[in-house]
Design a protein around this motif. Structure first.
Motif, short mmCIF file in Angstrom:
data_model
loop_
_atom_site.label_atom_id
_atom_site.label_comp_id
_atom_site.label_asym_id
_atom_site.label_seq_id
_atom_site.Cartn_x
_atom_site.Cartn_y
_atom_site.Cartn_z
N ARG A 207 1.06 3.88 -6.70
CA ARG A 207 -0.40 3.84 -6.69
C ARG A 207 -0.94 2.72 -5.81
N LEU A 208 -0.26 2.51 -4.68
CA LEU A 208 -0.70 1.57 -3.66
C LEU A 208 -1.06 2.36 -2.41
N ASP A 209 -2.07 1.94 -1.70
CA ASP A 209 -2.52 2.64 -0.51
C ASP A 209 -1.71 2.17 0.70
N PRO A 210 -0.86 3.03 1.27
CA PRO A 210 -0.08 2.61 2.44
C PRO A 210 -0.95 2.17 3.61
N ASP A 211 -2.14 2.78 3.74
CA ASP A 211 -3.02 2.43 4.85
C ASP A 211 -3.60 1.02 4.72
N ALA A 212 -3.50 0.45 3.52
CA ALA A 212 -3.98 -0.92 3.31
C ALA A 212 -2.88 -1.95 3.57
N SER A 213 -1.66 -1.47 3.82
CA SER A 213 -0.53 -2.37 4.10
C SER A 213 -0.24 -2.37 5.59
N PRO A 214 0.20 -3.50 6.14
CA PRO A 214 0.45 -3.58 7.59
C PRO A 214 1.62 -2.72 8.03
N LEU A 215 1.44 -2.03 9.14
CA LEU A 215 2.48 -1.20 9.76
C LEU A 215 2.49 -1.50 11.25
N VAL A 216 3.65 -1.92 11.77
CA VAL A 216 3.78 -2.25 13.18
C VAL A 216 4.96 -1.48 13.75
N HIS A 217 4.74 -0.83 14.90
CA HIS A 217 5.81 -0.14 15.62
C HIS A 217 6.25 -0.97 16.82
N VAL A 218 7.51 -1.30 16.90
CA VAL A 218 8.06 -2.01 18.06
C VAL A 218 9.45 -1.44 18.36
N PRO A 219 9.98 -1.64 19.56
CA PRO A 219 11.35 -1.20 19.84
C PRO A 219 12.36 -1.90 18.94
N PHE A 220 13.49 -1.23 18.71
CA PHE A 220 14.56 -1.87 17.96
C PHE A 220 15.11 -3.05 18.76
N GLY A 221 15.46 -4.11 18.08
CA GLY A 221 16.01 -5.28 18.76
C GLY A 221 15.50 -6.56 18.13
N ARG A 222 16.30 -7.61 18.25
CA ARG A 222 15.97 -8.89 17.61
C ARG A 222 14.71 -9.52 18.20
N ALA A 223 14.59 -9.49 19.52
CA ALA A 223 13.43 -10.12 20.16
C ALA A 223 12.13 -9.44 19.73
#
Length: 347
Positions: A207-223
């Motif tokens: 019962r938590l809103d996923p849209d209220a939580s941060p979502l970031v897309h980046v390439p795989f990799g440590r940097a």
């Protein structure tokens, strides 16, 4: 250079018997004769002509493997497992490293087909649009690994990314966390899509809103994980937990957290995905969903071997489960201060 007739003369037998020994042919060869032939081969340093042998057998005893980036520990470990199982069955692997480049990937597929490999294992970088049509015109058995891409007559061997991400997020929820962000991989990749879906499902069921939580897309990799980690943790409302789509990204997040004075797991709990070896040696060690590298490699190779030996073997879809390995980064620490690995995976 010694030839087959030289081996036969030294062993006191005929060239045809030498062939039976080399090819494990249908005619029986007496053990003593076999030993003489093998001793003669060793003494003369004889090496059969692989090209001529493959023409006789209509096989090259090679498989082609194309991966997006062999510097990524996930793909390196996967390739190692595939090679080991292939070797068990008498096959050698020819490796193509696409470097996440579609044209380079297509060039490797064509080159491996030109070399008459007996089968192909493909981990497409971005969708394989340029070579699917060409591949569909060949009889070479093919298998798609770790990617859900429609290639005619190709078997798929996958991990249940959605279920794994759901379990990882649910584990963070069980620790009492409610602001759980997601640091995901490239948005156009099948594993990323399913891992984000699993994260969203776990939050929704709590019962938590996923849209209220941060979502970031980046390439795989440590940097990339490091830079995204600084962005997420340095904001006005940083998350108290993160589901990170790969261990490599999570390693970068750990550095970002250390630089920003964010304590893991006291201020930030982490759970990642893949289960590469390095995940057990970070400080704290990473809680991760371990992919079944050995099972993936064995399923891929054994299906190809079956298809080569029995061309009527149908294409199929094999889905395997990831396993939660709970360690210090999420707060799973035993009274003695050590990490608790649910599947027994300790450094």
């Amino acid at each position: 250079m010694a030839n087959r007739s030289d081996v036969a003369r030294l062993a006191g037998t005929s060239p045809s018997v030498v062939s039976y020994v080399l090819n494990d042919g249908p005619r029986g060869v007496a053990p003593a004769t076999r030993e003489r032939v093998l001793a003669a081969i060793a003494e003369l340093g004889y090496r059969p002509n692989a090209v001529a042998r493959s023409l006789r057998m209509s096989r090259t005893m090679t498989f082609g493997l194309v991966i997006p980036d062999n510097s990524n520990p996930f793909f390196a470990e996967l390739a190692r497992c595939i090679e080991e199982v292939g070797f068990e069955y008498g096959y050698t692997m020819l490796l193509g490293n696409a470097m996440d480049d579609d044209e380079r990937e297509a060039a490797y597929v064509r080159a491996l087909l030109d070399r008459q490999v007996d089968g192909l294992i493909l981990v497409p970088a971005h969708g394989a649009r340029t070579w699917i049509a060409e591949l569909s015109q060949t009889p070479v058995p093919r298998l798609v690994l770790d990617r859900q891409i429609a290639i005619p007559h190709a078997t798929q061997v996958l991990v249940d990314n959605e279920a794994g991400a759901y379990e990882a997020t649910a584990h963070l929820l069980s620790h009492g966390h409610r602001r759980i962000g997601c640091l995901a991989g490239p948005a156009d990749l099948y594993p990323t899509v399913d891992r984000v879906a699993g994260w969203r499902r776990a939050l929704s069921e709590a019962r938590l809103d996923p849209d209220a939580s941060p979502l970031v897309h980046v390439p795989f990799g440590r940097a990339h994980g490091y830079r995204a980690g600084r962005q997420l943790l340095g904001g006005a409302q940083p998350p108290d937990a993160l589901f990170v789509a790969s261990d490599e990204q999570a390693v970068g997040v750990l550095r970002a957290a250390a630089e920003l004075g964010v304590r893991v797991p006291a201020d930030l709990a982490l759970c990642s995905f893949d289960g590469i070896e390095a995940s057990a040696y970070t400080v704290p060690a990473l809680t991760t969903m371990r992919q079944p590298f050995e099972e993936l490699g064995r399923a891929a190779v054994e299906w190809l071997v079956s298809r080569v030996e029995t061309p009527a073997t149908p294409a199929t879809r094999i889905v395997l489960a990831a396993r939660l390995v709970a360690r210090g980064s999420c707060g799973c620490v035993d009274p003695a201060g050590g990490d608790h690995a649910i599947d027994g995976d300790q450094p």
